[in-house]
Design a protein around this motif. Structure first.
Motif, PDB file in Angstrom:
ATOM      1  N   ARG A  23      19.213 -19.134  61.632  1.00 18.94           N
ATOM      2  CA  ARG A  23      18.476 -20.103  62.460  1.00 18.94           C
ATOM      3  C   ARG A  23      19.208 -20.408  63.765  1.00 18.94           C
ATOM      4  O   ARG A  23      18.601 -20.439  64.836  1.00 18.94           O
ATOM      5  CB  ARG A  23      18.264 -21.405  61.666  1.00 18.94           C
ATOM      6  N   VAL A  24      20.504 -20.672  63.659  1.00 23.76           N
ATOM      7  CA  VAL A  24      21.251 -20.986  64.888  1.00 23.76           C
ATOM      8  C   VAL A  24      21.274 -19.757  65.799  1.00 23.76           C
ATOM      9  O   VAL A  24      21.102 -19.857  67.019  1.00 23.76           O
ATOM     10  CB  VAL A  24      22.679 -21.480  64.569  1.00 23.76           C
TER      11      VAL A  24
ATOM     12  N   LEU B  49      26.049  -9.391  64.713  1.00 24.15           N
ATOM     13  CA  LEU B  49      26.589  -9.005  63.410  1.00 24.15           C
ATOM     14  C   LEU B  49      26.018  -9.925  62.344  1.00 24.15           C
ATOM     15  O   LEU B  49      25.990 -11.150  62.513  1.00 24.15           O
ATOM     16  CB  LEU B  49      28.120  -9.087  63.437  1.00 24.15           C
ATOM     17  N   ASP B  50      25.573  -9.325  61.257  1.00 19.80           N
ATOM     18  CA  ASP B  50      25.089 -10.103  60.121  1.00 19.80           C
ATOM     19  C   ASP B  50      25.131  -9.186  58.904  1.00 19.80           C
ATOM     20  O   ASP B  50      25.001  -7.972  59.034  1.00 19.80           O
ATOM     21  CB  ASP B  50      23.650 -10.600  60.364  1.00 19.80           C
ATOM     22  N   ARG B  51      25.292  -9.790  57.732  1.00 20.60           N
ATOM     23  CA  ARG B  51      25.267  -8.932  56.544  1.00 20.60           C
ATOM     24  C   ARG B  51      23.832  -8.539  56.199  1.00 20.60           C
ATOM     25  O   ARG B  51      23.603  -7.565  55.484  1.00 20.60           O
ATOM     26  CB  ARG B  51      25.965  -9.593  55.370  1.00 20.60           C
ATOM     27  N   ASP B  52      22.865  -9.305  56.717  1.00 25.16           N
ATOM     28  CA  ASP B  52      21.454  -8.950  56.527  1.00 25.16           C
ATOM     29  C   ASP B  52      20.962  -8.185  57.744  1.00 25.16           C
ATOM     30  O   ASP B  52      21.155  -8.636  58.887  1.00 25.16           O
ATOM     31  CB  ASP B  52      20.590 -10.205  56.377  1.00 25.16           C
TER      32      ASP B  52
ATOM     33  N   PRO C  15      25.525 -21.923  54.874  1.00 23.35           N
ATOM     34  CA  PRO C  15      25.234 -23.209  55.508  1.00 23.35           C
ATOM     35  C   PRO C  15      24.806 -24.307  54.536  1.00 23.35           C
ATOM     36  O   PRO C  15      24.507 -25.423  54.971  1.00 23.35           O
ATOM     37  CB  PRO C  15      24.054 -22.853  56.421  1.00 23.35           C
TER      38      PRO C  15
ATOM     39  N   ASN D 298      33.117 -16.807  52.298  1.00 27.45           N
ATOM     40  CA  ASN D 298      32.197 -16.697  53.448  1.00 27.45           C
ATOM     41  C   ASN D 298      32.590 -17.591  54.620  1.00 27.45           C
ATOM     42  O   ASN D 298      32.459 -17.192  55.776  1.00 27.45           O
ATOM     43  CB  ASN D 298      30.768 -17.043  53.013  1.00 27.45           C
TER      44      ASN D 298
ATOM     45  N   SER E  26      30.341 -28.333  61.426  1.00 28.77           N
ATOM     46  CA  SER E  26      29.183 -29.098  60.940  1.00 28.77           C
ATOM     47  C   SER E  26      29.458 -30.590  60.866  1.00 28.77           C
ATOM     48  O   SER E  26      30.596 -31.034  60.668  1.00 28.77           O
ATOM     49  CB  SER E  26      28.828 -28.595  59.538  1.00 28.77           C
TER      50      SER E  26
HETATM   51  N1  NAI Z   1      21.281 -25.154  60.930  1.00 27.05           N
HETATM   52  C1  NAI Z   1      21.984 -26.284  61.067  1.00 27.05           C
HETATM   53  O1  NAI Z   1      21.410 -27.383  61.272  1.00 27.05           O
HETATM   54  C2  NAI Z   1      23.483 -26.258  60.997  1.00 27.05           C
HETATM   55  C3  NAI Z   1      24.203 -25.082  60.886  1.00 27.05           C
HETATM   56  N2  NAI Z   1      25.574 -25.100  60.874  1.00 27.05           N
HETATM   57  C4  NAI Z   1      26.364 -23.889  60.771  1.00 27.05           C
HETATM   58  O2  NAI Z   1      25.836 -22.915  61.646  1.00 27.05           O
HETATM   59  C5  NAI Z   1      25.974 -21.620  61.089  1.00 27.05           C
HETATM   60  C6  NAI Z   1      24.626 -20.945  61.045  1.00 27.05           C
HETATM   61  O3  NAI Z   1      23.763 -21.719  60.255  1.00 27.05           O
HETATM   62  P1  NAI Z   1      22.226 -21.361  60.081  1.00 27.05           P
HETATM   63  O4  NAI Z   1      21.817 -20.422  61.150  1.00 27.05           O
HETATM   64  O5  NAI Z   1      21.505 -22.623  59.894  1.00 27.05           O
HETATM   65  O6  NAI Z   1      22.287 -20.618  58.685  1.00 27.05           O
HETATM   66  P2  NAI Z   1      21.458 -19.319  58.242  1.00 27.05           P
HETATM   67  O7  NAI Z   1      21.665 -19.170  56.781  1.00 27.05           O
HETATM   68  O8  NAI Z   1      20.069 -19.383  58.790  1.00 27.05           O
HETATM   69  O9  NAI Z   1      22.249 -18.172  59.004  1.00 27.05           O
HETATM   70  C7  NAI Z   1      23.534 -17.755  58.601  1.00 27.05           C
HETATM   71  C8  NAI Z   1      23.586 -16.257  58.787  1.00 27.05           C
HETATM   72  O10 NAI Z   1      24.897 -15.834  58.444  1.00 27.05           O
HETATM   73  C9  NAI Z   1      24.802 -14.660  57.653  1.00 27.05           C
HETATM   74  N3  NAI Z   1      25.976 -14.617  56.792  1.00 27.05           N
HETATM   75  C10 NAI Z   1      26.332 -15.500  55.835  1.00 27.05           C
HETATM   76  N4  NAI Z   1      27.479 -15.120  55.254  1.00 27.05           N
HETATM   77  C11 NAI Z   1      27.848 -13.962  55.863  1.00 27.05           C
HETATM   78  C12 NAI Z   1      28.934 -13.081  55.693  1.00 27.05           C
HETATM   79  N5  NAI Z   1      29.878 -13.292  54.766  1.00 27.05           N
HETATM   80  N6  NAI Z   1      29.010 -11.997  56.498  1.00 27.05           N
HETATM   81  C13 NAI Z   1      28.054 -11.752  57.429  1.00 27.05           C
HETATM   82  N7  NAI Z   1      26.976 -12.538  57.623  1.00 27.05           N
HETATM   83  C14 NAI Z   1      26.886 -13.641  56.843  1.00 27.05           C
HETATM   84  C15 NAI Z   1      23.504 -14.802  56.865  1.00 27.05           C
HETATM   85  O11 NAI Z   1      23.005 -13.527  56.462  1.00 27.05           O
HETATM   86  C16 NAI Z   1      22.609 -15.514  57.867  1.00 27.05           C
HETATM   87  O12 NAI Z   1      21.832 -14.615  58.620  1.00 27.05           O
HETATM   88  C17 NAI Z   1      26.583 -21.799  59.708  1.00 27.05           C
HETATM   89  O13 NAI Z   1      27.966 -21.540  59.785  1.00 27.05           O
HETATM   90  C18 NAI Z   1      26.331 -23.260  59.401  1.00 27.05           C
HETATM   91  O14 NAI Z   1      27.335 -23.771  58.557  1.00 27.05           O
HETATM   92  C19 NAI Z   1      26.261 -26.291  60.966  1.00 27.05           C
HETATM   93  C20 NAI Z   1      25.594 -27.466  61.050  1.00 27.05           C
HETATM   94  C21 NAI Z   1      24.163 -27.563  61.085  1.00 27.05           C
END
Ligand code: NAI
Ligand SMILES: O=C1O[C@H](COP(=O)(O)O)[C@@H](O)[C@H](O)[C@H]1O
Length: 256
Positions: free
Chosen positions: A13-14, A31-34, A72, A84, A109
């Motif tokens: 999402r971010v 870069l992403d694992r997906d 997240p 992770n 966060s």
């Molecule tokens: N969405 C939000 O409101 C907030 C997000 N965050 C942080 O922002 C970052 C992104 O969050 P979102 O986009 O919401 O989460 P998300 O789950 O939508 O995206 C995270 C991405 O990271 C990838 N990923 C996870 N573990 C991995 C690994 N070991 N190796 C490679 N890729 C990996 C996933 O495949 C996914 O595409 C996270 O670190 C989260 O903790 C922090 C505060 C609020």
């Protein structure tokens, strides 16, 4: 000025908020694992951030890193946040140092400081006239193990800055919600981060000149318990959104 940017967690999402506004502004390596499910700018590397060799390769020729990859979930167990969020983040910093990267922006966060929201302070602190503010100089008080992992990512950044002079910005992201602020959720409205403010803030993190910073990533909400003064002063953050300009999913204030 950063030209080549590595965006980890690009498929999330971010990542989508960042790329939605900045796709044409940089040479992206994602870069992403997906693997991607839609067309994305630049080059896409399918890899896990705990894979040191893959991350090292992905870092080649990169000026700046926006590190978002991680688990997240606020209820994420230790068995997930340890590899992770903690070890993966260490791998990213190490590879950045080895590749001579200038800047890493790290997605921390609100949950790194969740236990400041005590019974005595809440719900008043979520309201417009309350003056309580966290400004990034306070010690972490994580609200869960996920928050512990994010505070640890900040601490790792502190180390890699002090030891290797890497510029590190830790963005304590609030509640990123697309389109409009969270509805019927005072806390979420106080820490709403709109998609366009999110992209702008991360852009400032890779463009501004600084050493080590912890800033809050929220829009300029009337309700707030996180200060955005530091992000404005040091990074040049100029948010355009405010959850008070919305009534549910309808904008009632003027668009900036
Ligand atoms: N969405 C939000 O409101 C907030 C997000 N965050 C942080 O922002 C970052 C992104 O969050 P979102 O986009 O919401 O989460 P998300 O789950 O939508 O995206 C995270 C991405 O990271 C990838 N990923 C996870 N573990 C991995 C690994 N070991 N190796 C490679 N890729 C990996 C996933 O495949 C996914 O595409 C996270 O670190 C989260 O903790 C922090 C505060 C609020
Ligand atoms: O760190 C995160 O925080 C946001 C907002 O927290 P919440 O307690 O209001 O849900 C959360 O949505 C996101 O998944 C998480 O990564």
């Amino acid at each position: 000025m950063a030209q080549s940017v590595l965006l980890t967690g690009a498929a999330g999402r971010v990542g989508s908020a960042v790329l939605g506004e900045l796709a044409d502004d940089y040479e992206w390596r994602l870069l992403d694992r997906d693997p991607p499910t839609e067309e994305m700018p630049g080059e896409f590397v399918v890899a896990d951030i705990t894979d040191e060799e893959a991350v090292r390769e992905a870092m080649d020729g990169i000026d700046a890193v926006i590190h978002l990859a991680g688990d997240p979930r606020k209820e994420a167990p230790w068995s997930s946040v340890l590899p992770n969020n903690i070890d993966g983040t260490r791998v990213v910093y190490e590879a950045a140092i080895d590749a001579g990267v200038d800047t890493v922006a790290f997605a921390s966060s609100n949950h790194a400081v969740g236990h400041y929201e005590t019974d005595e302070r809440t719900p008043d602190m979520y309201r417009k006239d309350d003056e309580f503010r966290l400004d990034g100089t306070e010690l972490p008080r994580p609200g869960n193990l996920y928050g512990v992992s994010k505070a640890t990512g900040e601490l790792l950044g502190r180390y890699y800055h002090d030891e290797y002079d890497l510029s590190v910005a830790c963005v304590r992201i609030g509640n990123l919600t697309k389109g409009h602020p969270p509805i019927d959720y005072e806390r979420g409205q106080a820490m709403w981060l709109s998609y366009r403010d999110c992209a702008h803030l991360f852009e400032r993190c890779i463009e501004a000149d600084y050493g080590f910073e912890i800033v809050y990533g929220i829009s300029d909400n009337d309700r707030k318990y996180y200060s955005i003064d530091r992000a404005k002063e040091v990074l040049g953050y100029e948010p355009r959104d405010n959850s008070a300009e919305w009534n549910g999913d309808e904008r009632v204030g003027s668009d900036r």
